[in-house]
Design an enzyme around this catalytic site. Sequence first.
Site, PDB file in Angstrom:
ATOM      1  N   ASP A   1      -7.873   1.940  12.464  1.00  0.00           N
ATOM      2  CA  ASP A   1      -8.234   0.569  12.819  1.00  0.00           C
ATOM      3  C   ASP A   1      -7.043  -0.123  13.456  1.00  0.00           C
ATOM      4  OD1 ASP A   1      -6.530  -0.056  10.814  1.00  0.00           O
ATOM      5  OD2 ASP A   1      -7.990  -1.072   9.552  1.00  0.00           O
TER       6      ASP A   1
ATOM      7  N   ASP B   1      -0.769 -10.264   5.080  1.00  0.00           N
ATOM      8  CA  ASP B   1      -1.657 -11.079   5.926  1.00  0.00           C
ATOM      9  C   ASP B   1      -0.985 -12.379   6.388  1.00  0.00           C
ATOM     10  OD1 ASP B   1      -4.505  -9.688   5.305  1.00  0.00           O
ATOM     11  OD2 ASP B   1      -3.209  -9.724   3.556  1.00  0.00           O
TER      12      ASP B   1
ATOM     13  N   ARG C   1     -14.150  -1.791   8.032  1.00  0.00           N
ATOM     14  CA  ARG C   1     -13.607  -0.783   7.140  1.00  0.00           C
ATOM     15  C   ARG C   1     -13.852  -1.117   5.664  1.00  0.00           C
ATOM     16  NH1 ARG C   1      -9.278   0.724   4.695  1.00  0.00           N
ATOM     17  NH2 ARG C   1      -8.540   2.828   5.062  1.00  0.00           N
TER      18      ARG C   1
HETATM   19  N1  EPU Z   1      -3.323   3.105   1.150  1.00  0.00           N
HETATM   20  C1  EPU Z   1      -3.258   4.465   1.087  1.00  0.00           C
HETATM   21  N2  EPU Z   1      -4.289   5.147   0.483  1.00  0.00           N
HETATM   22  C2  EPU Z   1      -5.359   4.503  -0.052  1.00  0.00           C
HETATM   23  C3  EPU Z   1      -5.422   3.106   0.011  1.00  0.00           C
HETATM   24  C4  EPU Z   1      -4.389   2.417   0.623  1.00  0.00           C
HETATM   25  O1  EPU Z   1      -2.294   5.083   1.564  1.00  0.00           O
HETATM   26  O2  EPU Z   1      -6.246   5.184  -0.593  1.00  0.00           O
HETATM   27  C5  EPU Z   1      -2.224   2.357   1.791  1.00  0.00           C
HETATM   28  C6  EPU Z   1      -2.688   1.617   3.044  1.00  0.00           C
HETATM   29  O3  EPU Z   1      -2.720   2.469   4.161  1.00  0.00           O
HETATM   30  C7  EPU Z   1      -1.676   0.503   3.142  1.00  0.00           C
HETATM   31  C8  EPU Z   1      -1.395   0.176   1.684  1.00  0.00           C
HETATM   32  O4  EPU Z   1      -1.805   1.307   0.932  1.00  0.00           O
HETATM   33  O5  EPU Z   1      -0.499   0.981   3.746  1.00  0.00           O
HETATM   34  C9  EPU Z   1      -2.101  -1.079   1.180  1.00  0.00           C
HETATM   35  O6  EPU Z   1      -3.491  -0.952   1.327  1.00  0.00           O
HETATM   36  P1  EPU Z   1      -4.528  -1.667   0.342  1.00  0.00           P
HETATM   37  O7  EPU Z   1      -5.462  -0.630  -0.149  1.00  0.00           O
HETATM   38  O8  EPU Z   1      -3.799  -2.499  -0.651  1.00  0.00           O
HETATM   39  O9  EPU Z   1      -5.276  -2.646   1.343  1.00  0.00           O
HETATM   40  P2  EPU Z   1      -6.841  -2.742   1.648  1.00  0.00           P
HETATM   41  O10 EPU Z   1      -7.615  -2.804   0.398  1.00  0.00           O
HETATM   42  O11 EPU Z   1      -7.193  -1.713   2.653  1.00  0.00           O
HETATM   43  C10 EPU Z   1      -6.849  -5.356   1.631  1.00  0.00           C
HETATM   44  C11 EPU Z   1      -7.297  -6.460   2.546  1.00  0.00           C
HETATM   45  C12 EPU Z   1      -6.333  -6.605   3.715  1.00  0.00           C
HETATM   46  C13 EPU Z   1      -4.950  -6.868   3.163  1.00  0.00           C
HETATM   47  C14 EPU Z   1      -4.549  -5.752   2.185  1.00  0.00           C
HETATM   48  C15 EPU Z   1      -3.200  -5.979   1.526  1.00  0.00           C
HETATM   49  C16 EPU Z   1      -9.688  -6.439   2.357  1.00  0.00           C
HETATM   50  C17 EPU Z   1     -10.998  -6.205   2.995  1.00  0.00           C
HETATM   51  N3  EPU Z   1      -8.623  -6.149   3.065  1.00  0.00           N
HETATM   52  O12 EPU Z   1      -6.883  -4.160   2.383  1.00  0.00           O
HETATM   53  O13 EPU Z   1      -6.766  -7.742   4.451  1.00  0.00           O
HETATM   54  O14 EPU Z   1      -4.041  -6.933   4.230  1.00  0.00           O
HETATM   55  O15 EPU Z   1      -5.536  -5.648   1.144  1.00  0.00           O
HETATM   56  O16 EPU Z   1      -3.218  -7.157   0.803  1.00  0.00           O
HETATM   57  O17 EPU Z   1      -9.622  -6.912   1.218  1.00  0.00           O
HETATM   58  C18 EPU Z   1      -7.566  -8.895   6.368  1.00  0.00           C
HETATM   59  O18 EPU Z   1      -8.131  -9.678   5.630  1.00  0.00           O
HETATM   60  O19 EPU Z   1      -7.493  -9.072   7.604  1.00  0.00           O
HETATM   61  C19 EPU Z   1      -6.931  -7.694   5.817  1.00  0.00           C
HETATM   62  C20 EPU Z   1      -6.543  -6.689   6.565  1.00  0.00           C
END
Ligand code: EPU
Length: 433
Positions: free
Chosen positions: A130, A321, A106
Amino acid sequence: MGSEVESVQDVIRVRQSGPLGGLVQVTGAKNSALKLMAATVMAPGRHTLRNVPRIADVAIMVELLEHMGAAVDWLSVDGVTANSLTIEVPDMLIPEAPYDLVEKMRASIVVLGPLLARFGEARVSVPGGDDFGHRPIDMHLKALEELGATFTTSHGVIQGRVEQLLGARILLEYPSVGATENLLMAAVTAKGTTVIDNAAREPEIADLAAFLNGMGAGVSGAGGSTITVEGVEHLHPVEYTVVPDRIEAATYLAAVGLAGGEITIEGARADHMEMLLDKLAAMGLQFDDGGDRLHVVAPERPGRLASVDVSTLPYPGVATDYKPLLVALLSVADGVGILTENVFAGRFRYIPELVRMGADIRVEGHHAVVRGVRVLSGAPVRAPDIRAGAALVVAGLAAEGETVVADAHHVARGYEDLVGNLARLGANVSIGT
Ligand code: EPU
């Protein structure tokens, strides 16, 4: 590779272990490396990234960069592949992330901002659900629209276009990591000044900003809630070392909490894990912070860790995490601990697996109520995602008999050598049969 061989290797076997001892080195952060790799498309030429973890998610990002037309190579030292990547970005790229790669990872959507910045167009498949359930990208798109981009979606593909990105003040409704990153990268070559308010503050965002500044960008304030980007016209290739992985470091902290002993984690940055370390200290672990190494000591056995309550929050709060690791620790701690998940509503899928190992956990809405038991009991379990898979492996260190963690490929998505590292610390753990 035949499916029989795959299924044998897709298992991690763990036996009750401890006390652990010795030294372990963490790699660069997955969640920074992936974004830095995406950002390279903004400057043609040869980039070098050091301290890159050799994990499955990085391999997918390599595939994505190659699909677009970049040439990516792992550097070797004395014939052995090192943790350094070179990325040769040509003058023209195919600005798209196809479904087969977005579906596998993703995080591929972080190419959206860089591609719009460089080519004024981007085609990225809509990410599906996911392991954590439905995860929208509405904030990414809204923020990029505020810089002037327009998006249409058809046949499962988001198509973005822009003549010239224009700097703006953008207030994120939530400090999303991915939205902050896409916006930050797009803003770097936008005309004028961009101010991102309520930005995510994770150390990986500060790392991305430092990387972009190395390419010639004008980013300030990253790591805080307000990031200011002075747009520049040209970027150049860069050589950069990825920040250490705080989640990998936390995994070894949990391992020593579960198995006992004392270890030194090289590369662990205590200043990136302050809230977590406060919680673990309240549970009874002791730390000696050496700047870029952390020494951790567990209570003498038969002493147990004490239970605590924890809520996950965006940085600098306790990261979501870490939560499966904390639930594993609480499942053998003395007392009752309540874990509250505030970031990903559906991130509890590993709990039935821990319950199969004898843990006493009740889920109520976004709370997990964990009543510590003296010892877990080894069982066959299944890894639902990267961090939960790692948590089941370390939980196995405190479980009588053998724990067999299936779907171990999830663990390989985020850990270069979890099994080897734990074994070198004295854990009884192996891959496959
Ligand atoms: N969200 C929305 N709309 C958006 C973006 C996010 O509703 O446009 C919501 C998400 O659904 C979630 C929350 O906001 O409920 C937080 O999401 P965020 O965008 O902060 O997370 P991410 O960028 O999708 C990254 C890490 C994750 C980690 C999260 C939180 C990466 C590739 N992934 O995800 O790491 O848990 O930040 O810190 O950087 C992992 O490494 O296994 C992993 C899942």
